[in-house]
Design a protein around this motif. Structure first.
Motif, PDB file in Angstrom:
ATOM      1  N   SER A 115      -1.168   9.730   2.507  1.00 22.42           N
ATOM      2  CA  SER A 115       0.006   9.006   2.004  1.00 22.42           C
ATOM      3  C   SER A 115      -0.382   8.111   0.835  1.00 22.42           C
ATOM      4  CB  SER A 115       0.620   8.149   3.116  1.00 22.42           C
ATOM      5  OG  SER A 115       1.063   8.959   4.182  1.00 22.42           O
ATOM      6  N   HIS A 116       0.272   8.328  -0.290  1.00 22.97           N
ATOM      7  CA  HIS A 116       0.019   7.584  -1.523  1.00 22.97           C
ATOM      8  C   HIS A 116       1.031   6.441  -1.571  1.00 22.97           C
ATOM      9  CE1 HIS A 116      -0.750   7.927  -6.171  1.00 22.97           C
ATOM     10  NE2 HIS A 116      -1.037   6.745  -5.696  1.00 22.97           N
ATOM     11  N   ILE A 117       0.575   5.185  -1.332  1.00 25.69           N
ATOM     12  CA  ILE A 117       1.485   4.055  -1.142  1.00 25.69           C
ATOM     13  C   ILE A 117       1.677   3.236  -2.411  1.00 25.69           C
ATOM     14  CG2 ILE A 117       2.008   2.036   0.255  1.00 25.69           C
ATOM     15  CD1 ILE A 117       1.891   4.672   1.816  1.00 25.69           C
ATOM     16  N   LEU A 118       0.598   2.904  -3.088  1.00 23.50           N
ATOM     17  CA  LEU A 118       0.684   2.143  -4.337  1.00 23.50           C
ATOM     18  C   LEU A 118       0.445   3.076  -5.510  1.00 23.50           C
ATOM     19  CD1 LEU A 118      -1.273  -1.154  -3.495  1.00 23.50           C
ATOM     20  CD2 LEU A 118       1.174  -0.643  -3.169  1.00 23.50           C
ATOM     21  N   VAL A 156       8.453  -8.367  -8.878  1.00 23.48           N
ATOM     22  CA  VAL A 156       9.328  -7.560  -8.030  1.00 23.48           C
ATOM     23  C   VAL A 156       8.709  -6.174  -7.888  1.00 23.48           C
ATOM     24  CG1 VAL A 156      11.645  -6.616  -7.724  1.00 23.48           C
ATOM     25  CG2 VAL A 156      11.339  -8.840  -8.860  1.00 23.48           C
ATOM     26  N   MET A 157       8.596  -5.718  -6.639  1.00 23.87           N
ATOM     27  CA  MET A 157       8.020  -4.403  -6.364  1.00 23.87           C
ATOM     28  C   MET A 157       9.087  -3.449  -5.842  1.00 23.87           C
ATOM     29  SD  MET A 157       4.243  -4.984  -4.698  1.00 23.87           S
ATOM     30  CE  MET A 157       3.867  -3.245  -5.054  1.00 23.87           C
ATOM     31  N   GLU A 158       8.942  -2.193  -6.213  1.00 23.20           N
ATOM     32  CA  GLU A 158       9.776  -1.117  -5.670  1.00 23.20           C
ATOM     33  C   GLU A 158       8.971   0.180  -5.723  1.00 23.20           C
ATOM     34  OE1 GLU A 158      14.411  -0.225  -5.863  1.00 23.20           O
ATOM     35  OE2 GLU A 158      13.405   0.357  -7.718  1.00 23.20           O
ATOM     36  N   HIS A 159       8.972   0.911  -4.610  1.00 26.73           N
ATOM     37  CA  HIS A 159       8.295   2.212  -4.528  1.00 26.73           C
ATOM     38  C   HIS A 159       6.833   2.145  -4.975  1.00 26.73           C
ATOM     39  CE1 HIS A 159      12.220   3.692  -3.647  1.00 26.73           C
ATOM     40  NE2 HIS A 159      12.667   3.614  -4.896  1.00 26.73           N
ATOM     41  N   GLY A 160       6.142   1.080  -4.543  1.00 28.36           N
ATOM     42  CA  GLY A 160       4.718   0.992  -4.811  1.00 28.36           C
ATOM     43  C   GLY A 160       4.339   0.622  -6.218  1.00 28.36           C
ATOM     44  N   ARG A 161       5.293   0.035  -6.977  1.00 31.89           N
ATOM     45  CA  ARG A 161       5.016  -0.382  -8.349  1.00 31.89           C
ATOM     46  C   ARG A 161       5.615  -1.760  -8.609  1.00 31.89           C
ATOM     47  NH1 ARG A 161       6.389   5.138  -9.049  1.00 31.89           N
ATOM     48  NH2 ARG A 161       4.765   6.366 -10.114  1.00 31.89           N
ATOM     49  N   ILE A 162       5.049  -2.473  -9.569  1.00 26.71           N
ATOM     50  CA  ILE A 162       5.681  -3.682 -10.088  1.00 26.71           C
ATOM     51  C   ILE A 162       6.727  -3.256 -11.119  1.00 26.71           C
ATOM     52  CG2 ILE A 162       5.354  -5.832 -11.363  1.00 26.71           C
ATOM     53  CD1 ILE A 162       3.935  -6.001  -8.737  1.00 26.71           C
ATOM     54  N   VAL A 163       7.969  -3.635 -10.886  1.00 29.03           N
ATOM     55  CA  VAL A 163       9.043  -3.228 -11.800  1.00 29.03           C
ATOM     56  C   VAL A 163       9.519  -4.374 -12.688  1.00 29.03           C
ATOM     57  CG1 VAL A 163       9.837  -1.326 -10.354  1.00 29.03           C
ATOM     58  CG2 VAL A 163      10.803  -3.618 -10.015  1.00 29.03           C
TER      59      VAL A 163
END
Length: 249
Positions: A33-36, A221-228
């Motif tokens: 599982s690839h999380i970040l 702010v993070m979403e789906h393993g990224r800083i957005v």
């Protein structure tokens, strides 16, 4: 994503305002599982920075990946000028990191004071028991009580206090306000302000936006393993629409 515009101070690592932590292109995996997916952010010495996001956004995994507590990680984690991506967790802690996990990790069979005496020293300058008890009077009153007898709020205070004994200068705090009574949350907020005034650097993961908003110098702010998105506290009002979109607040 561009970094929030905040003035830099000083030229050396021992001066306030200089980066204590820089995370670059950080990927983290649990098994397959690839999380970040390439997390990038920085924290300056003496700052309080909050990672915001919905459950599952990757915030807790980010803290664990900084400490090497994931199955596998790639990228770069610079801590006080030292590359830590290939170091084991105990060596990373020795760079001056303290971690307060969401599950608190209190040793139930030990008394409150025994829990406080247990952590190893990772750097000089850790708080004495008297300093801890001055900051958390509830723990002084309950110092002989076993971990199982402490309330949820007292356990959270103990979990935070325990890492202050180690001498860590960068604190990673995961959902420390979750499920606690308002009076305890207010006490924890006072603690964060006190620690900031002492020059400690703090990264918080928080679902409770009302708790985090007045404490943080900067937000990511993070979403789906990224800083957005990243912005300074002074921009908070201008980012209300964005926060509603990502967080529902």
């Amino acid at each position: 994503m561009a970094e929030p515009a905040v003035s830099q101070g000083g030229t050396g690592l021992d001066e306030s305002g200089v980066e204590f932590l820089r995370v670059s292109n950080l990927h983290a995996f649990y098994g397959e599982s690839h999380i970040l997916h390439g997390v990038d952010f920085s924290v300056r010495r003496g700052e309080v920075v909050t990672l915001l996001g919905r459950n599952g956004a990757g915030r807790t995994t980010t803290l664990k990946a900084i400490l090497g507590l994931v199955g596998r990680r790639t990228g770069s984690v610079m801590i006080n000028g030292v590359e830590a991506i290939d170091l084991p967790p105990h060596k990373i802690a020795q760079l001056g990191l303290g971690y307060c996990p969401e599950e608190r990790g209190i040793f139930a069979s030990l008394s409150c004071e025994e829990n406080l005496l247990l952590p190893p020293t990772v750097a000089s300058g850790g708080m004495t028991l008297e300093e801890i008890y001055a900051m958390f009077p509830n723990l002084r009153e309950r110092r002989s009580s076993p971990g199982t007898r402490l309330s949820g709020g007292e356990q959270q205070m103990l979990a935070v206090a325990r890492i202050l004994r180690t001498g860590a200068r960068l604190l990673l705090l995961d959902e420390i306000s979750e499920g606690l009574a308002p009076v305890i949350v207010q006490a924890l907020a006072r603690t964060i302000r006190t620690l900031r005034s002492k020059g400690l650097t703090i990264v918080m993961v928080e679902q409770n936006f009302r708790f985090a908003a007045p404490l943080a110098d900067r937000f990511y702010v993070m979403e789906h393993g990224r800083i957005v998105e990243g912005f300074a506290a002074a921009q908070l009002q201008d980012k209300r629409a964005l926060l509603h979109e990502y967080l529902g607040v």
